[in-house]
Scaffold this active site. Structure first.
Site, short mmCIF file in Angstrom:
data_model
loop_
_atom_site.label_atom_id
_atom_site.label_comp_id
_atom_site.label_asym_id
_atom_site.label_seq_id
_atom_site.Cartn_x
_atom_site.Cartn_y
_atom_site.Cartn_z
N TYR A 130 6.97 -5.36 -2.42
CA TYR A 130 6.38 -5.63 -1.13
C TYR A 130 5.05 -6.35 -1.33
CZ TYR A 130 5.14 -5.29 3.71
OH TYR A 130 4.83 -5.63 5.01
N ASN A 214 0.42 -2.06 4.79
CA ASN A 214 -0.35 -1.37 5.83
C ASN A 214 0.22 0.03 6.08
OD1 ASN A 214 1.94 -1.64 7.42
ND2 ASN A 214 1.16 -3.39 8.57
N SER A 237 -9.63 0.92 -2.29
CA SER A 237 -10.06 0.60 -3.65
C SER A 237 -11.40 1.26 -3.97
CB SER A 237 -10.17 -0.92 -3.77
OG SER A 237 -10.22 -1.29 -5.13
N GLN A 259 -16.03 -4.45 -5.28
CA GLN A 259 -15.13 -3.50 -4.63
C GLN A 259 -15.45 -3.36 -3.16
OE1 GLN A 259 -12.28 -2.07 -5.85
NE2 GLN A 259 -12.84 -3.60 -7.39
N HIS A 262 -13.79 -5.51 -0.49
CA HIS A 262 -12.36 -5.37 -0.21
C HIS A 262 -12.08 -4.79 1.17
CE1 HIS A 262 -9.79 -6.50 -3.52
NE2 HIS A 262 -10.53 -5.88 -4.40
N GLU A 327 -10.57 4.83 -9.73
CA GLU A 327 -9.58 3.78 -9.97
C GLU A 327 -10.11 2.81 -11.04
OE1 GLU A 327 -9.15 1.13 -6.67
OE2 GLU A 327 -7.27 0.28 -7.40
N HIS A 328 -11.32 2.28 -10.83
CA HIS A 328 -11.95 1.38 -11.79
C HIS A 328 -13.24 2.02 -12.29
CE1 HIS A 328 -9.97 -1.41 -8.83
NE2 HIS A 328 -9.48 -1.92 -9.95
N ASP A 361 -8.76 -7.57 -12.42
CA ASP A 361 -7.96 -7.85 -11.22
C ASP A 361 -7.03 -9.03 -11.43
OD1 ASP A 361 -8.96 -5.82 -9.71
OD2 ASP A 361 -10.52 -7.03 -8.77
N GLU A 415 21.88 34.84 -16.91
CA GLU A 415 21.65 34.18 -15.62
C GLU A 415 22.86 34.35 -14.69
OE1 GLU A 415 20.22 30.16 -16.24
OE2 GLU A 415 18.36 30.88 -17.16
N HIS A 420 29.41 28.80 -17.14
CA HIS A 420 28.57 28.23 -18.19
C HIS A 420 28.82 28.97 -19.51
CE1 HIS A 420 26.41 26.54 -14.76
NE2 HIS A 420 25.61 25.87 -15.56
#
Lengths: 430, 430
Positions: A130, A214, A237, A259, A262, A327-328, A361, A415, A420
């Site tokens: 996307y 979005n 971000s 940043q 953004h 994140e960064h 980036d 069990e 089994h």
């Protein structure tokens, strides 16, 4: 810009409040998105076309008008300004090189009993990427999402990108060409996510959907999770810059702003044990803001969520960084490598004074899709591993199975799983 | 048992209908779960205690009654019957050995420009493991969830397991001891998931929650996804057995039943190009069902979702298997290894005639938490990699940054991100 010190009364509470960012689950949004998904599943192409005409004001008359040809992607690439074309090519090459190092291979071994055990690694068959339309339509995002899939060996990479009023950024198409995208549809929103997850007459269903979008896109990805894989749902971000020693305050200030520009809810935090450096960075931020085209956004981001934080020492900074899980992270000091070894949680660590976050980036090589909002505590940058999956391999020998079958028999009885136990018993009593 | 042939009219549709299994999103369930999460966030321990008294009829008077001591886990282990104790120990050792081979390490390299790039791998700090209570309280699940976390180096492993009426399976506690679980709380349901995700006065918030649970647990995990990491939301268990050549029909029939006994919606499919073998397996299944304690469950599972499928040849079987992407796949033929190389999607592949799926559930070594409902198309067995995460490492040299900064500058301008461009420009014009 907000100025904090770890010696402030209530510092921990103030800092925790600053970090808090909770996306509200809007029940009305969920109902809308569920309805779109149900309608796309029922009516396929026709409904996707209708919503694309309605929401994106796209001039398409029929669904086939929404697919772009490979020739048009190639043409977009070839018509680029040579300087931009070279830059995009260099970025793609570097991203490809880094991600190739990430590719995982299968392995196997024979145990002491003579049984073979291992792990097979295979690429996903088909993925959907996307790409947001309009202002946030970034060619770098196309490279960062598609190249790891390509390196993994995904058979078919399908990109969706909304084209409001039928208009597209040619650089996005050029990037799709470079990154080996197989098919492109100019659709977006929850309808694009639904079409990728469940398929329509024209769009084949994919196995995983990645890429930002979005709130409709985010809600739709969350809704189709399970039917297909998804990457993380991205928050705003963030950057956290730590600096000490000789540093250029103008550079650091611009890194912080990179940043902040953004998004008004982006988060930029600057930390130092050096009060004079905090002053200088604060001043440089103000000065830069006078000349920055996106000064309004950056100013609001800084007012909302930014901070300059004075710490007593480097260890205190390490603890704050591990709390934030940014994140960064920029570590601008001589001992950046040593300090990085103490960092447990961060999406990407930029070390030294010559490593601005902005090169990450675009073209350093590592992915720019990184865990936000503290999710670096448990998740990783987007990578080739997101487009590969593993299958366990088990092959027992006639002798080797006996010990294992005996053990399985005993535990299965505990069990109360009798079939089994009996299935195992056949092999150790054979 | 349903008998299909790929030569049937409408085979593809019948087969697709057989595979279809969609969990319904019950809006009422979501409201209940959201409310429980909100209340646990607001009232902490007190609300968890209240719901545990109410739903589990647990005799606890105060929250501390819900935590088990390490000594009690050790005691449960030491009091095991020696045969069971040995079996559990062997299973734990083999699971640990396999998962140790899965552990990922960081790496880095220096590019031609003199910049250092790499990937750092770190364990998660703290994880929560959900273990169902009551009948489905399986010690093997404790080993399979906790050992990968332990191998990854997770600092704190917190287990939750509901104890209806205060009663617990001692084998589950023994397994927690063996697997290095740090803390155990006898709580369950959406309230346990909420407590792990957000923390209470007593329970620290974790970074990731793994493990199976009922529909309340599954809905709660989906709701807290993003706040913490989660593993896949598991569907009903499945097996697909492919056999050709000399085979023991009784063994194959019991392997089929070992999934069918799990759940009335479990799926067991047997595929062969040999009509006589299909007959023999069908007959053996009927015979086994006469003596199986869980015959009622298995019978319903087989009636609902089971099938014996006749294929024309091995290639047709490969195509069906890749369409199903089964959780468990048995390949019972001489050329099992060669056939496995054609399988693109499966959770675990059991090869040869001496590798019943049941040994994979307990002690072969690979994980028994596997992708269900076709999600092997895009996801992997639970593994050490689920308890590790990566951070990108980037360190440019003063010279090495120049080419990258120039490239980032050009591309950032194309994306109208001026602070990004300027931040990069400082470094290439320095």
């Amino acid at each position: 810009m907000r100025r904090l010190s770890t010696e402030d009364q209530n510092f921990q509470q103030t800092f925790a409040d600053l970090l808090a960012f909770e996306t509200v689950n809007d029940p009305e949004l969920l109902v809308t998105v569920d309805q779109i998904i149900a309608d796309v599943r029922r009516h396929g192409d026709a409904h996707v076309l209708k919503l694309t005409q309605q929401f994106d004001r796209h001039p398409a008359h029929q669904f086939s008008d929404l697919e772009l040809s490979q020739a048009s992607l190639k043409q977009a690439f070839e018509q680029l300004d040579p300087e931009v074309k070279n830059a995009l090519q260099l970025a793609a090459e570097r991203i490809r090189a880094f991600h190739t190092a990430q590719k995982q291979e299968g392995w196997q071994y024979v145990d002491a009993l003579g049984n073979t055990l291992g792990q097979k690694v295979t690429p996903l068959d088909r993925v959907g990427i996307y790409v947001p339309g309009g202002l946030a339509s970034y060619p770098s995002s196309v490279l960062m999402n598609a190249i790891p899939a390509q390196v993994a060996g995904v058979t078919e990479i399908i990109m969706v990108v909304p084209a409001p009023n039928g208009v597209l950024n040619p650089l996005v198409l050029a990037a799709a060409h470079l990154a080996g995208v197989h098919r492109v549809f100019t659709i977006g929103g929850a309808q694009a996510v639904a079409a990728l997850a469940y398929g329509t007459e024209t769009i084949p269903s994919v196995d995983k959907i990645t890429g930002p979008g979005n709130r409709f896109v985010a809600a739709a990805k969350r809704a189709v999770f399970g039917q297909v894989g998804i990457d993380m749902i991205a928050g705003p971000s963030e950057i956290l810059v730590y600096a000490e020693g000789a540093n250029n305050a103008e550079w650091l200030a611009m890194d912080v702003l990179s940043q902040a520009e953004h998004d008004t809810v982006a988060q930029a935090i600057f930390i130092s044990p050096d009060a004079a450096l905090l002053d200088a960075v604060a001043e440089a931020i103000e000065a830069h803001l006078q000349a920055l085209p996106k000064a309004d956004i950056a100013r609001e981001s800084i007012a909302n969520r930014g901070a300059l934080v004075l710490v007593k020492n480097r260890q205190e900074a390490v603890d704050l960084i591990n709390q934030v899980a940014p994140e960064h992270l920029e570590l601008c000091l001589d001992e950046a490598v040593a300090m990085s070894e103490q960092i447990r949680h961060a999406g990407a660590i930029f070390m030294g004074r010559y490593t601005p976050e902005a090169i990450g980036d675009y073209c350093a090589g590592p992915n720019h899709v990184l865990p936000t909002s503290g999710t670096a505590r448990f998740s990783s940058p987007l990578g080739v591993y997101d487009f590969q999956k593993r299958s366990s391999l088990i092959m027992c020998s006639e002798q080797g199975v006996k010990t294992l079958a005996k053990t399985a028999d005993i535990l299965a009885q505990q069990e109360n799983l009798d079939a089994h136990a009996r299935s195992a018993r056949y092999r150790h009593q054979a």
